[in-house]
Enzyme design. Structure first.
Site, PDB file in Angstrom:
ATOM      1  N   GLN A 174       1.301  -1.105   0.001  1.00 35.66           N
ATOM      2  CA  GLN A 174      -0.377  -0.429   0.035  1.00 35.66           C
ATOM      3  C   GLN A 174       1.046   1.712  -0.344  1.00 35.66           C
ATOM      4  O   GLN A 174       1.546   1.510   0.918  1.00 35.66           O
ATOM      5  CB  GLN A 174      -0.648  -0.330   1.391  1.00 35.66           C
ATOM      6  N   GLY A 175       0.605   1.993  -0.837  1.00 34.49           N
ATOM      7  CA  GLY A 175       1.313   3.744  -1.138  1.00 34.49           C
ATOM      8  C   GLY A 175       0.675   4.408  -0.485  1.00 34.49           C
ATOM      9  O   GLY A 175       0.271   5.089  -1.842  1.00 34.49           O
ATOM     10  N   TYR A 176       0.684   4.776   0.197  1.00 37.15           N
ATOM     11  CA  TYR A 176      -0.633   5.526   0.639  1.00 37.15           C
ATOM     12  C   TYR A 176       0.377   6.935   1.090  1.00 37.15           C
ATOM     13  O   TYR A 176       0.870   8.067   1.148  1.00 37.15           O
ATOM     14  CB  TYR A 176      -1.310   5.145   1.433  1.00 37.15           C
ATOM     15  N   SER A 177       0.872   6.352   2.414  1.00 37.89           N
ATOM     16  CA  SER A 177       1.971   7.344   3.558  1.00 37.89           C
ATOM     17  C   SER A 177       3.325   8.146   3.078  1.00 37.89           C
ATOM     18  O   SER A 177       3.957   7.097   1.962  1.00 37.89           O
ATOM     19  CB  SER A 177       2.413   6.723   4.811  1.00 37.89           C
TER      20      SER A 177
ATOM     21  N   SER B 215       4.106  -1.545   4.556  1.00 40.14           N
ATOM     22  CA  SER B 215       4.464  -2.718   4.725  1.00 40.14           C
ATOM     23  C   SER B 215       5.275  -3.740   3.225  1.00 40.14           C
ATOM     24  O   SER B 215       3.974  -3.636   3.322  1.00 40.14           O
ATOM     25  CB  SER B 215       3.042  -3.143   5.737  1.00 40.14           C
TER      26      SER B 215
ATOM     27  N   GLU C  33     -10.290  -1.411   4.853  1.00 42.55           N
ATOM     28  CA  GLU C  33      -9.817  -1.635   5.833  1.00 42.55           C
ATOM     29  C   GLU C  33     -10.006  -1.695   7.536  1.00 42.55           C
ATOM     30  O   GLU C  33      -9.702  -2.682   7.906  1.00 42.55           O
ATOM     31  CB  GLU C  33      -8.202  -0.046   5.453  1.00 42.55           C
TER      32      GLU C  33
ATOM     33  N   ASN D  65      -5.236   7.206  16.578  1.00 44.21           N
ATOM     34  CA  ASN D  65      -6.316   6.879  18.000  1.00 44.21           C
ATOM     35  C   ASN D  65      -6.908   7.946  17.784  1.00 44.21           C
ATOM     36  O   ASN D  65      -8.163   8.133  17.940  1.00 44.21           O
ATOM     37  CB  ASN D  65      -5.864   6.873  19.263  1.00 44.21           C
TER      38      ASN D  65
END
Ligand SMILES: Cc1cc2nc3c(=O)[nH]c(=O)nc-3n(C[C@H](O)[C@H](O)[C@H](O)COP(=O)(O)OP(=O)(O)OC[C@H]3O[C@@H](n4cnc5c(N)ncnc54)[C@H](O)[C@@H]3O)c2cc1C
Length: 396
Positions: free
Chosen positions: A131-134, A168, A251, A376
């Site tokens: 997953q290439g988001y952040s 990840s 997700e 959170n």
């Protein structure tokens, strides 16, 4: 609230349990209970082989429509599968990002050609995704991504340049789904694209990040004019945000439900150690063990409430919103309890690279639970704004 499953569902449970009994053995015996968060570096080849074994038995992607290689399993059956999988000591799934995130996203938003091209490899357990988001300045504020995608008229391909972080399993993946800016003058949620990018190419450099646990499960990923075929953008250029948010809905959905059995296994291990080393005689520890048990039951009942579809808008919505905040906080506290049960032994490590025991590893990795998948604080914002209808926080 629905508190039990139907007769058909219980038959399905027996079928899952029996398949796992007959197949999670022999060569696969060592991978029982291995892999997953904090242990992803273990038995990688064997766990990849296990993905293919699951596929042969028809146990990958069971919630997908039959037309795309799934079983069309109901939500209840998916929960049952995950419960039995964890109960049998099933290893951490290498293919969970493909199966739980990009697969459902392609089914919902992808072109027919993209579905035909990418879904079979996920079902067969052969093609892994990351997953290439952040990015360094785009985590909670994901709309701040700076990675650019430029359509190159000369080669007829997209060229992607920028940096992702915390990716990840990028080092094990065949593909990455990448959010990148297609309009260089845009800001925020506008002007983004959602790309399907092959990892094995010269324009991509994957660098592991060392974790507290001494291992590396995630990476920095650098894109330098990495190529992406013109058909490998999901949705139109500029409309990537809608697709990216659709994916996050998956997700926070069913993919997290089976984890309670894994938590139960960890909890049982803590009780075993507490009985063995005498910590269970400490009244304060006994109280915390009881509290942890109560928390697990609450998670279970909340899941059953989600399944009952009891919310006024007819589905998972509001109950699902509290789920991430609840389990992440509970699990982080379980990690602390594990250390206190171990006592002084919890602080002793053998050399470098560290040899952590299972509970030490649990403690260290649970520090990240309240960060990944939405911190959170962000979960509280979501609950406040979307579930409780409170005013939106000012956006920069
Ligand atoms: C184990 C792990 C695996 C991961 N895997 C992936 C992956 O595969 N792919 C991927 O793309 N990303 C992945 N991530 C990244 C993860 O999504 C981000 O870490 C997360 O979204 C938080 O972003 P950040 O780290 O940039 O922190 P920031 O967004 O910089 O947050 C820093 C602090 O500020 C707080 N904060 C920020 N904004 C607000 C606000 N509006 N209101 C109140 N408080 C706020 C946060 O809660 C946090 O405490 C992973 C992270 C971890 C820990």
């Amino acid at each position: 609230m629905k508190l039990s499953f139907s007769v058909e569902d219980e038959q399905f449970r027996a079928e899952v349990a029996s398949w796992l009994r007959e197949n999670l053995c022999g060569d696969f015996e060592p991978i029982r209970g291995r892999g997953g968060p904090g242990d992803e570096h273990m038995y990688v080849a064997e766990r990849k082989a296990w993905e293919r074994k699951l596929s042969e038995g028809g146990w990958t992607c069971i919630g997908w429509p039959v037309a795309y290689g799934g079983r069309g399993a109901s939500l209840e059956q998916q929960v049952i599968f995950n419960e039995e999988y964890a109960r049998a000591g099933g290893p951490g799934r290498m293919g969970h990002i493909g199966e739980g995130l990009i697969g459902p996203t392609l089914i919902a938003f992808g072109s027919e050609a993209q579905k035909q091209r990418y879904l079979p490899g996920i079902v067969r357990g052969e093609e892994l995704w990351c997953q290439g988001y952040s990015e360094p300045n785009a985590g909670s504020d994901l709309a701040n991504v700076k990675t650019r995608a430029r359509f190159d008229d000369e080669s007829g391909q997209w060229k992607i340049t920028g940096q992702k972080v915390w990716t990840s399993l990028a080092h094990e993946s065949e593909y990455c789904f990448v959010i990148a800016r297609t309009d260089p003058d845009s800001v925020g949620q506008k002007g983004l694209g959602f790309f399907l990018v092959a990892m094995d190419q010269p324009g991509i450099d994957v660098r592991p990040i060392a974790q507290l646990t001494g291992t590396s499960e995630f990476n920095e990923v650098f894109f330098d004019e990495a190529v992406c075929a013109p058909d490998d953008i999901v949705g139109a250029p500029g409309e990537g945000w809608k697709v990216a948010m659709g994916l996050l809905g998956f997700e926070r959905g069913v993919s997290t439900l089976g984890q309670q059995m894994l938590f139960q296994n960890e909890f049982d291990e803590i009780i075993r150690v507490a009985k063995e080393n005498g910590a269970a005689r400490d009244p304060a520890i006994r109280q915390r063990i009881a509290d942890a048990h109560v928390g697990l039951r609450i998670m279970r009942f909340n899941s059953m409430r989600m399944l009952s579809g009891g919310s006024s808008d007819g589905g998972l919505q509001k109950e699902a919103m509290i789920y991430k905040l609840y389990w992440a906080t509970w699990h982080r506290n379980l990690g602390k309890l594990a250390m206190d049960v171990l006592g002084a032994e919890s602080e002793i490590l053998n050399g470098r690279p560290y040899e952590l025991n299972r509970l030490q590893s649990l403690f260290l990795f649970t520090r990240s639970d309240t960060i990944y998948g939405g911190t959170n604080q962000i979960q509280r914002n979501i609950i406040a704004e979307r579930a409780l209808g409170m005013p939106r926080e000012p956006r920069g």
